[in-house]
Write a protein that holds these residues in place. Structure first.
Motif, mmCIF file in Angstrom:
data_model
loop_
_atom_site.group_PDB
_atom_site.id
_atom_site.type_symbol
_atom_site.label_atom_id
_atom_site.label_comp_id
_atom_site.label_asym_id
_atom_site.label_seq_id
_atom_site.Cartn_x
_atom_site.Cartn_y
_atom_site.Cartn_z
ATOM 1 N N ILE A 1 4.460 2.216 2.468
ATOM 2 C CA ILE A 1 5.400 3.331 2.371
ATOM 3 C C ILE A 1 4.948 4.414 3.345
ATOM 4 N N SER A 2 5.839 4.795 4.250
ATOM 5 C CA SER A 2 5.534 5.848 5.216
ATOM 6 C C SER A 2 6.850 6.452 5.693
ATOM 7 N N PRO B 1 -6.045 -0.140 -3.856
ATOM 8 C CA PRO B 1 -7.372 0.496 -3.893
ATOM 9 C C PRO B 1 -7.295 1.865 -4.555
ATOM 10 N N ARG B 2 -8.354 2.234 -5.258
ATOM 11 C CA ARG B 2 -8.388 3.549 -5.902
ATOM 12 C C ARG B 2 -8.555 4.668 -4.879
ATOM 13 N N THR B 3 -9.167 4.372 -3.772
ATOM 14 C CA THR B 3 -9.345 5.353 -2.701
ATOM 15 C C THR B 3 -8.627 4.845 -1.458
ATOM 16 N N LEU B 4 -7.731 5.650 -0.929
ATOM 17 C CA LEU B 4 -6.952 5.227 0.237
ATOM 18 C C LEU B 4 -6.468 6.453 0.995
ATOM 19 N N THR B 5 -6.679 6.460 2.305
ATOM 20 C CA THR B 5 -6.151 7.522 3.157
ATOM 21 C C THR B 5 -4.999 6.966 3.984
ATOM 22 N N GLY C 1 -4.010 1.722 9.632
ATOM 23 C CA GLY C 1 -4.839 0.770 10.342
ATOM 24 C C GLY C 1 -4.716 -0.640 9.799
ATOM 25 N N LEU C 2 -4.694 -0.778 8.486
ATOM 26 C CA LEU C 2 -4.564 -2.097 7.878
ATOM 27 C C LEU C 2 -3.196 -2.711 8.161
ATOM 28 N N LEU D 1 0.836 -1.195 0.000
ATOM 29 C CA LEU D 1 0.000 0.000 0.000
ATOM 30 C C LEU D 1 0.876 1.252 0.000
ATOM 31 N N ILE D 2 0.433 2.231 -0.779
ATOM 32 C CA ILE D 2 1.087 3.545 -0.807
ATOM 33 C C ILE D 2 -0.015 4.579 -0.979
#
Length: 421
Positions: free
Chosen positions: A276-277, A255-259, A265-266, A199-200
């Motif tokens: 990535i963070s 996902p097309r929408t991700l905060t 959380g995931l 996820l990014i």
């Protein structure tokens, strides 16, 4: 946390409004640092200094807790009371432009490097006077980040970039290339169970790695000078980079929408192999995953570790301060080795001081320190404010718009805005 965090997207209309307000103000003249004092001599002490601090609501510690010892130690040493006022970092520049002339502004305030150009253009900060010894206490990158037209405007607090976190319970071997990340995501992702390999966040701040690794860039640069007429966010490399990112979206493994909150959380729920963070997430991730948490530089794109934005946060001295020498003294005190060590221990952020960085041996920081070597400094000129329009462009592309057309139109809009500066 700073999701310099990350990047602070300032609406152009606000920037323009503030610029017009400032343009109508009387000339403040040269910085108010006294030229009549002997070297090393200080003017009479003020009773107090006002500091605007940013309180990160997502952080593990409040601003009051974080800065209590810093300011308390300074008061103990000098007798000067330090008054702290919480003003969100994105609002500080606009608020200072309005509050400063009436005498309600701070003596020092807090900003990231990408806002420096706006700050200087509006005449809101005074250059900080450093000795060679003081300058050498900071990393060269940190000083460069807050150098504008030959003057140093900041007392650097932290240097940061984003990098990869991974869950060792899910990923047996860290995927070294973006192609391996793609294959791992295909294997692990199960949308119905909210499980993802990778996820990014779909923001320009993070996706610049895809753009830049393929040859896209923000401004042309030569010898440290940016050419704002040369914008490379719609060239072939930028298009190729976002096409590469869209392969993940179109394969239904991103996902097309991700905060950021959902991503965090995931990951902390053990449902994501790799995210990535930045360093602001270390404490939260460690609490959730313990020894299963690993860090690494970004995966390779095009044969090299992908570049990332590198940013620096810093204290600045207000040009409206009635006590600029003491304001500088405070800024230096809360970024010296002792204060920087405390800041690191409380926030997990990395102070840009070699004496501190060289002593950090916790392997959880390996991804961060290695990635900084591949970082791209975030431009610190006023025109950078217009570039955050790329966030809207990315959303249009994710929603199915043509990449080349969206980038071409967005870059033209950025150029049009820059012409108004």
């Amino acid at each position: 946390m700073m999701q310099f965090k990350k990047r602070l997207a300032i609406l152009f209309g606000i920037v323009l409004m503030v610029s017009l307000i400032v343009a109508c103000e009387p000339d403040r003249g040269e910085p108010q640092v006294s030229q009549d004092l002997e070297e090393g001599e200080m003017p009479d002490k003020p009773e107090q200094l006002l500091v605007w601090v940013h309180d990160d609501e997502d952080g593990d510690i409040s601003a009051e807790e974080l800065y209590a010892d810093y300011f308390g130690n300074y008061t103990e040493e000098t007798g000067i009371e330090v008054v702290m006022e919480i003003v969100p970092m994105p609002d500080q520049v606009q608020n200072l432009a309005l509050a400063g002339p009436s005498g309600d502004g701070p003596d020092i305030f807090f900003q990231p490097q990408d806002r420096l150009g706006d700050v200087v253009a509006q005449g809101l900060a005074t250059p900080i006077v450093y000795s060679n010894e003081e300058i050498n206490g900071f990393s060269e990158a940190a000083i460069d980040a807050f150098t504008y037209e030959g003057e140093i405007y900041g007392a650097p607090v932290a240097i940061e970039t984003y990098f990869a976190y991974y869950n060792k319970a899910i990923i047996d071997e860290y995927p070294a290339t973006i192609e391996e990340v793609f294959d791992m995501s295909l294997e692990f992702t199960n949308r119905e169970k909210d499980q993802y390999g990778f996820l990014i966040s779909p923001e320009f701040y993070y996706l610049y790695s895809f753009i830049n690794s393929n040859g896209g860039y923000i401004f042309g640069e030569q010898d440290g000078v940016y050419d704002v007429d040369d914008i490379g966010l719609d060239n072939e490399g930028a298009v190729a980079g976002l096409e590469q990112y869209m392969e993940f979206i179109n394969a239904d493994i991103l996902p097309r929408t991700l905060t950021v909150d959902v991503l965090d959380g995931l990951f902390t729920d053990g449902k994501v192999g790799m995210v990535i963070s930045g360093p602001w997430a270390i404490s939260n991730y460690q609490r959730a995953l313990g020894d299963d948490l690993g860090t690494a530089p970004l995966p390779e794109m095009g044969g090299e570790i992908a570049p990332s934005f590198v940013g620096v946060k810093s204290w600045l001295v207000s040009s409206y301060s009635e006590h600029p020498e003491w304001a500088m003294d405070l800024a230096k005190f809360i970024t010296n080795d002792e204060s920087s060590q405390l800041y690191h221990e409380l926030t997990n952020e990395l102070p840009p001081r070699p004496a501190i960085l060289d002593a950090i041996d916790d392997p959880i920081y390996a991804g961060h320190t290695q990635q900084i070597e591949y970082g791209t400094p975030m431009p610190n000129i006023p025109e950078m404010s217009a570039v955050w329009a790329m966030d809207d462009a990315i959303q249009l592309i994710i929603n199915g718009e043509d990449i080349e057309e969206v980038l071409s139109e967005t870059v033209q809009n950025i150029k049009d805005q820059i012409e108004l500066y």
